[in-house]
Design a protein around this motif. Structure first.
Motif, mmCIF file in Angstrom:
data_model
loop_
_atom_site.group_PDB
_atom_site.id
_atom_site.type_symbol
_atom_site.label_atom_id
_atom_site.label_comp_id
_atom_site.label_asym_id
_atom_site.label_seq_id
_atom_site.Cartn_x
_atom_site.Cartn_y
_atom_site.Cartn_z
ATOM 1 N N UNK A 166 0.735 -1.387 -0.026
ATOM 2 C CA UNK A 166 0.093 -0.119 0.058
ATOM 3 C C UNK A 166 0.809 1.470 -0.047
ATOM 4 N N UNK A 167 2.106 1.167 0.778
ATOM 5 C CA UNK A 167 2.909 2.432 0.622
ATOM 6 C C UNK A 167 3.274 2.853 -0.923
ATOM 7 N N UNK A 168 3.252 1.794 -1.742
ATOM 8 C CA UNK A 168 3.609 2.427 -3.165
ATOM 9 C C UNK A 168 2.471 2.702 -3.908
ATOM 10 N N UNK A 169 1.108 2.569 -3.676
ATOM 11 C CA UNK A 169 -0.057 2.790 -4.285
ATOM 12 C C UNK A 169 -0.429 4.283 -4.441
ATOM 13 N N UNK A 170 -0.897 4.469 -5.566
ATOM 14 C CA UNK A 170 -1.456 5.769 -5.529
ATOM 15 C C UNK A 170 -2.978 5.858 -5.183
ATOM 16 N N UNK A 171 -3.134 6.953 -4.193
ATOM 17 C CA UNK A 171 -4.698 6.747 -3.752
ATOM 18 C C UNK A 171 -5.828 6.809 -4.894
ATOM 19 N N UNK A 172 -6.842 6.247 -4.363
ATOM 20 C CA UNK A 172 -7.970 6.218 -5.300
ATOM 21 C C UNK A 172 -8.792 7.479 -5.283
ATOM 22 N N UNK A 173 -8.539 8.458 -4.427
ATOM 23 C CA UNK A 173 -9.240 9.820 -4.382
ATOM 24 C C UNK A 173 -8.116 10.739 -3.789
ATOM 25 N N UNK A 174 -8.333 12.081 -3.887
ATOM 26 C CA UNK A 174 -7.478 12.950 -3.184
ATOM 27 C C UNK A 174 -7.422 12.756 -1.839
#
Length: 386
Positions: A139-147
């Motif tokens: 999860x640390x490397x994941x782009x968030x799915x909303x701001x």
């Protein structure tokens, strides 16, 4: 309907109506119903009931997201100690978390389900879902799915891994270790984040409840597909999609106790933990001070949940139980329900701590519908006894 299933256990004087309500509900249920109900008022056990073939008060069930209450009790204790600060950025504790636009997120917003980090693009394997350390790394490397911070959505399978990694970075201990040391063991609670082999004989595997024809039609009409935000949050888009009801039936999940969904408990364990949160139990002072309970129970995210696509209410790590489930409870009640139907909460204003478990999934998931009538009966008796 049941054919003569007996309700076992005891209630304190003044709580006889709770037993009657539980018995009336059981009489309307299927023959294979199994469930437990327990409650404390001001630290005194007042309800301890169970029903079902071969069931006792010490049977253990997968409690799914009710686990989040135990996990975030640990976070609340660390905030109370001064080890964690709610308005510090997550990156203060966990620098790698700042990748892909997440650097401004605070611990407070993370606990309020506002991170936008409900899963990963590719999803998780079953082995990954059982291991909070691996989930956190992914999860640390994941782009968030909303701001982050702009809206909220239920981080169903990952919130405990995210907050658990902050706990580990700040203390050098896992969330599960601290829970065992500071909460479960001192009170002898049958609520485990990591079920020992010695307790395995008490575990009752979770079984799906087959929906009625009407319920099946509703399920088939659900609007989300395999790549929607809802599907991502529940890992339904993975190469091997998650079958939620099967999670606690995996011994690896039970053994590792992932902090979002991996807890195993009896109703006694659920209610006993929340009793210890707000009341003196066994000569021990309440685990949380009134100010800490008030801050974690304060409404932080209320309204449209972009993951579950409906009205939801969260405090910090806990559901805001009065708004989310039971409006008759006092303001500031904290707790968490679980997918199979479990419910657990503390209502500081009445001194009530409540726990309920059941074996089969209740439609449509989350706190089973019977909790409303059972919790209402217990709350009414608690107020009358004060």
């Amino acid at each position: 309907m049941t054919q003569g299933i007996t309700v076992h256990g005891t209630v304190a004087e003044g709580f006889e109506a709770v037993r009657e309500e539980f018995a009336a509900f059981v009489a309307q249920e299927r023959d294979d119903y199994e469930g437990q109900l327990c409650a404390y008022v001001h630290g005194r056990q007042v309800v301890d009931l169970w029903a079902g073939e071969g069931v006792g008060g010490d049977e253990l069930y997968g409690v799914f997201s009710s686990t989040k209450g135990a996990a975030h009790l640990v976070v609340a204790l660390l905030v109370q100690d001064g080890t964690l600060e709610l308005d510090r950025k997550v990156t203060y504790y966990w620098p790698e978390f700042g990748a892909e636009g997440k650097s401004a997120l605070t611990l407070r917003d993370l606990l309020a389900h506002r991170a936008g980090l409900v899963g990963t693009d590719a999803g998780f394997s079953p082995a990954e879902l059982a291991d909070d350390r691996v989930l956190a790394e992914r999860l640390a490397d994941q782009r968030p799915f909303w701001r982050p911070g702009t809206v909220f959505g239920y981080h169903a399978l990952v919130i405990g891994a995210l907050t658990g990694e902050i706990v580990r970075r700040a203390t050098g201990r896992t969330l599960q270790e601290l829970y065992e040391e500071r909460v479960r063991a001192p009170y002898g609670l049958e609520f485990h984040l990591g079920l020992p082999v010695s307790r395995e004989p008490r575990f009752r595997s979770t079984q799906p409840m087959l929906p009625t024809a009407e319920q099946a039609e509703l399920l088939a009409a659900q609007p989300w597909g395999p790549h929607t935000l809802t599907a991502i949050a529940f890992n339904e888009h993975a190469a091997k999609p998650t079958v939620l009801e099967s999670l606690p039936n995996d011994r690896t999940v039970r053994a590792k106790g992932p902090a979002s969904v991996g807890g195993v408990a009896s109703a006694r364990g659920l209610a006993g933990m929340y009793a210890a949160v707000i009341s003196e139990v066994g000569g021990k002072a309440p685990l949380l001070k009134e100010d800490t309970v008030a801050e974690f129970g304060q409404l932080h995210s209320v309204g449209y949940d972009v993951v579950s696509r409906g009205h939801r209410s969260f405090g910090l790590g806990f559901q805001a139980t009065a708004d989310a489930w039971h409006p008759f409870l006092g303001a500031g009640a904290i707790g968490h329900s679980g997918a199979a139907g479990s419910q657990a909460f503390a209502d500081p204003r009445s001194g009530l701590a409540y726990g309920y478990t059941r074996r089969r999934f209740a439609f449509p998931g989350g706190a089973a519908p019977e909790n409303d009538r059972l919790a209402r009966a217990v709350h009414r008796a608690a107020l009358a006894s004060s």
